[in-house]
Motif scaffolding. Structure first.
Motif, PDB file in Angstrom:
ATOM      1  N   GLN A   1      -9.117  -9.117   3.657  1.00 42.22           N
ATOM      2  CA  GLN A   1      -7.856  -9.866   3.613  1.00 42.22           C
ATOM      3  C   GLN A   1      -6.818  -9.114   2.782  1.00 42.22           C
ATOM      4  OE1 GLN A   1      -9.012 -13.653   1.994  1.00 42.22           O
ATOM      5  NE2 GLN A   1      -9.471 -14.508   4.007  1.00 42.22           N
ATOM      6  N   THR A   2      -7.259  -8.576   1.667  1.00 46.59           N
ATOM      7  CA  THR A   2      -6.341  -7.839   0.792  1.00 46.59           C
ATOM      8  C   THR A   2      -5.792  -6.611   1.502  1.00 46.59           C
ATOM      9  OG1 THR A   2      -7.568  -8.569  -1.140  1.00 46.59           O
ATOM     10  CG2 THR A   2      -6.145  -6.643  -1.420  1.00 46.59           C
ATOM     11  N   ARG A   3      -6.671  -5.861   2.136  1.00 50.81           N
ATOM     12  CA  ARG A   3      -6.252  -4.640   2.804  1.00 50.81           C
ATOM     13  C   ARG A   3      -5.380  -4.917   4.022  1.00 50.81           C
ATOM     14  NH1 ARG A   3      -7.776  -0.405   0.635  1.00 50.81           N
ATOM     15  NH2 ARG A   3      -7.381   0.860   2.480  1.00 50.81           N
ATOM     16  N   ALA A   4      -5.451  -6.120   4.575  1.00 50.20           N
ATOM     17  CA  ALA A   4      -4.574  -6.474   5.695  1.00 50.20           C
ATOM     18  C   ALA A   4      -3.118  -6.485   5.244  1.00 50.20           C
ATOM     19  CB  ALA A   4      -4.968  -7.823   6.280  1.00 50.20           C
ATOM     20  N   ALA A   5      -2.859  -6.953   4.033  1.00 46.91           N
ATOM     21  CA  ALA A   5      -1.494  -7.001   3.513  1.00 46.91           C
ATOM     22  C   ALA A   5      -1.040  -5.663   2.939  1.00 46.91           C
ATOM     23  CB  ALA A   5      -1.388  -8.084   2.434  1.00 46.91           C
ATOM     24  N   PHE A   6      -1.985  -4.850   2.443  1.00 43.33           N
ATOM     25  CA  PHE A   6      -1.691  -3.557   1.814  1.00 43.33           C
ATOM     26  C   PHE A   6      -2.744  -2.542   2.273  1.00 43.33           C
ATOM     27  CE2 PHE A   6      -0.403  -7.009  -0.925  1.00 43.33           C
ATOM     28  CZ  PHE A   6       0.922  -6.714  -1.148  1.00 43.33           C
ATOM     29  N   PRO A   7      -2.668  -2.073   3.525  1.00 42.82           N
ATOM     30  CA  PRO A   7      -3.743  -1.244   4.089  1.00 42.82           C
ATOM     31  C   PRO A   7      -4.005   0.058   3.351  1.00 42.82           C
ATOM     32  CG  PRO A   7      -2.025  -1.703   5.736  1.00 42.82           C
ATOM     33  CD  PRO A   7      -1.603  -2.346   4.468  1.00 42.82           C
ATOM     34  N   ASP A   8      -3.011   0.601   2.654  1.00 46.65           N
ATOM     35  CA  ASP A   8      -3.204   1.875   1.951  1.00 46.65           C
ATOM     36  C   ASP A   8      -3.328   1.697   0.435  1.00 46.65           C
ATOM     37  OD1 ASP A   8      -0.581   1.179   1.382  1.00 46.65           O
ATOM     38  OD2 ASP A   8       0.229   3.179   1.757  1.00 46.65           O
TER      39      ASP A   8
ATOM     40  N   ALA B   1       2.461  -4.408   4.286  1.00 49.00           N
ATOM     41  CA  ALA B   1       2.439  -4.413   5.752  1.00 49.00           C
ATOM     42  C   ALA B   1       3.050  -5.671   6.345  1.00 49.00           C
ATOM     43  CB  ALA B   1       1.001  -4.264   6.247  1.00 49.00           C
ATOM     44  N   GLY B   2       3.421  -6.620   5.489  1.00 49.59           N
ATOM     45  CA  GLY B   2       3.990  -7.872   5.981  1.00 49.59           C
ATOM     46  C   GLY B   2       2.963  -8.982   6.015  1.00 49.59           C
ATOM     47  N   GLY B   3       3.468 -10.202   6.243  1.00 52.01           N
ATOM     48  CA  GLY B   3       2.592 -11.347   6.420  1.00 52.01           C
ATOM     49  C   GLY B   3       2.243 -12.119   5.175  1.00 52.01           C
ATOM     50  N   PHE B   4       2.723 -11.711   4.019  1.00 52.91           N
ATOM     51  CA  PHE B   4       2.411 -12.439   2.796  1.00 52.91           C
ATOM     52  C   PHE B   4       3.307 -13.679   2.725  1.00 52.91           C
ATOM     53  CE2 PHE B   4       2.373 -13.389  -1.706  1.00 52.91           C
ATOM     54  CZ  PHE B   4       1.061 -13.147  -2.054  1.00 52.91           C
TER      55      PHE B   4
ATOM     56  N   ARG C   1      10.566  -6.354   2.920  1.00 50.49           N
ATOM     57  CA  ARG C   1      10.353  -5.810   4.260  1.00 50.49           C
ATOM     58  C   ARG C   1       9.026  -5.062   4.321  1.00 50.49           C
ATOM     59  NH1 ARG C   1      16.139  -3.379   6.225  1.00 50.49           N
ATOM     60  NH2 ARG C   1      17.305  -5.309   5.897  1.00 50.49           N
ATOM     61  N   PRO C   2       8.347  -5.128   5.458  1.00 48.51           N
ATOM     62  CA  PRO C   2       7.180  -4.263   5.632  1.00 48.51           C
ATOM     63  C   PRO C   2       7.603  -2.818   5.388  1.00 48.51           C
ATOM     64  CG  PRO C   2       7.249  -5.907   7.369  1.00 48.51           C
ATOM     65  CD  PRO C   2       8.558  -6.016   6.614  1.00 48.51           C
ATOM     66  N   GLY C   3       6.730  -2.071   4.741  1.00 50.50           N
ATOM     67  CA  GLY C   3       7.046  -0.699   4.355  1.00 50.50           C
ATOM     68  C   GLY C   3       7.462  -0.580   2.902  1.00 50.50           C
ATOM     69  N   THR C   4       7.678  -1.733   2.233  1.00 46.07           N
ATOM     70  CA  THR C   4       8.026  -1.725   0.814  1.00 46.07           C
ATOM     71  C   THR C   4       6.829  -1.234   0.003  1.00 46.07           C
ATOM     72  OG1 THR C   4       9.556  -3.577   1.074  1.00 46.07           O
ATOM     73  CG2 THR C   4       8.717  -3.172  -1.150  1.00 46.07           C
ATOM     74  N   VAL C   5       7.041  -0.226  -0.837  1.00 42.56           N
ATOM     75  CA  VAL C   5       5.981   0.283  -1.701  1.00 42.56           C
ATOM     76  C   VAL C   5       5.951  -0.574  -2.961  1.00 42.56           C
ATOM     77  CG1 VAL C   5       5.173   2.261  -3.047  1.00 42.56           C
ATOM     78  CG2 VAL C   5       6.197   2.619  -0.787  1.00 42.56           C
ATOM     79  N   VAL C   6       4.749  -1.033  -3.321  1.00 41.25           N
ATOM     80  CA  VAL C   6       4.575  -1.873  -4.498  1.00 41.25           C
ATOM     81  C   VAL C   6       3.600  -1.216  -5.459  1.00 41.25           C
ATOM     82  CG1 VAL C   6       5.049  -4.013  -3.241  1.00 41.25           C
ATOM     83  CG2 VAL C   6       2.697  -3.222  -3.464  1.00 41.25           C
ATOM     84  N   GLY C   7       3.719  -1.601  -6.708  1.00 35.74           N
ATOM     85  CA  GLY C   7       2.793  -1.143  -7.743  1.00 35.74           C
ATOM     86  C   GLY C   7       2.593  -2.258  -8.743  1.00 35.74           C
TER      87      GLY C   7
END
Length: 188
Positions: A106-113, A140-143, A149-155
């Protein structure tokens, strides 16, 4: 909040936990032995014991990076998670290898990398290891509630503490900065 929204929010915490556990054990296993040379048998036993947590943490990292075949080898059937989840849960519903794999998926679905790195060398005391980490990934979206936007890099950052027993992980405590993550996702 809908059940789907709660499940999506639960995704963020597991990835952080897994990464911390792997990093803590790996760093602990890499630390030089402090045993004096006069006690070479004790030092050798200490080094052998240190190799097992390192191998466990390496497998833990592979698990969090999507190699789910690692789970039965390193996760106890009694494995439990202790964490303040975004849906208000305490992590107690995440049990055993199957529960952990579902949470990681589930976690990797929202942040695959999603990738974790150690900020500070881990602290190891007997069968416990604790480490401070940083996680980065691409949304990746869906949260639920996120306006990023999907593609936003988070840390974001956190601390993982793991307990090992009989060559497997049995307990996992996670403390991650979800406020930092939710702010980047524009979910507040």
């Amino acid at each position: 909040m809908t059940t789907t929204a709660r499940n999506r929010m639960r995704l963020l915490v597991p990835a952080a936990l897994a990464a911390l556990a792997v990093s803590a054990t790996t760093a602990a296993a890499s630390a030089p032995s402090a045993a004096p040379t006069a006690h070479s048998a004790t030092a050798q036993n200490h080094r052998s014991a240190a190799k097992k947590p390192k191998a466990m943490l390496d497998a833990w990292l592979r698990l969090w990076n999507g190699d789910y075949t690692q789970a039965p080898r390193i996760i106890s059937p009694d494995f439990t998670v202790h964490a303040a989840l975004l849906d208000g849960g305490d992590g107690s519903s995440i049990r055993g290898a199957d529960g952990l794999v579902a949470w990681i998926s589930q976690t990797r679905a929202a942040f695959p990398d999603l990738r974790f790195s150690v900020q500070i060398d881990p602290l190891v005391d007997g069968d416990h290891a604790s480490v401070r980490w940083t996680a980065t990934g691409t949304y990746a979206g869906g949260f639920p509630g996120a306006e990023a936007r999907p593609g936003t890099v988070v840390g974001f950052t956190g601390t993982d503490t793991l307990r090992m027993e009989n060559g497997k992980f049995v307990e996992y405590w996670l403390n991650s900065d979800t406020l930092q993550l939710l702010t980047q996702l524009h979910a507040l």
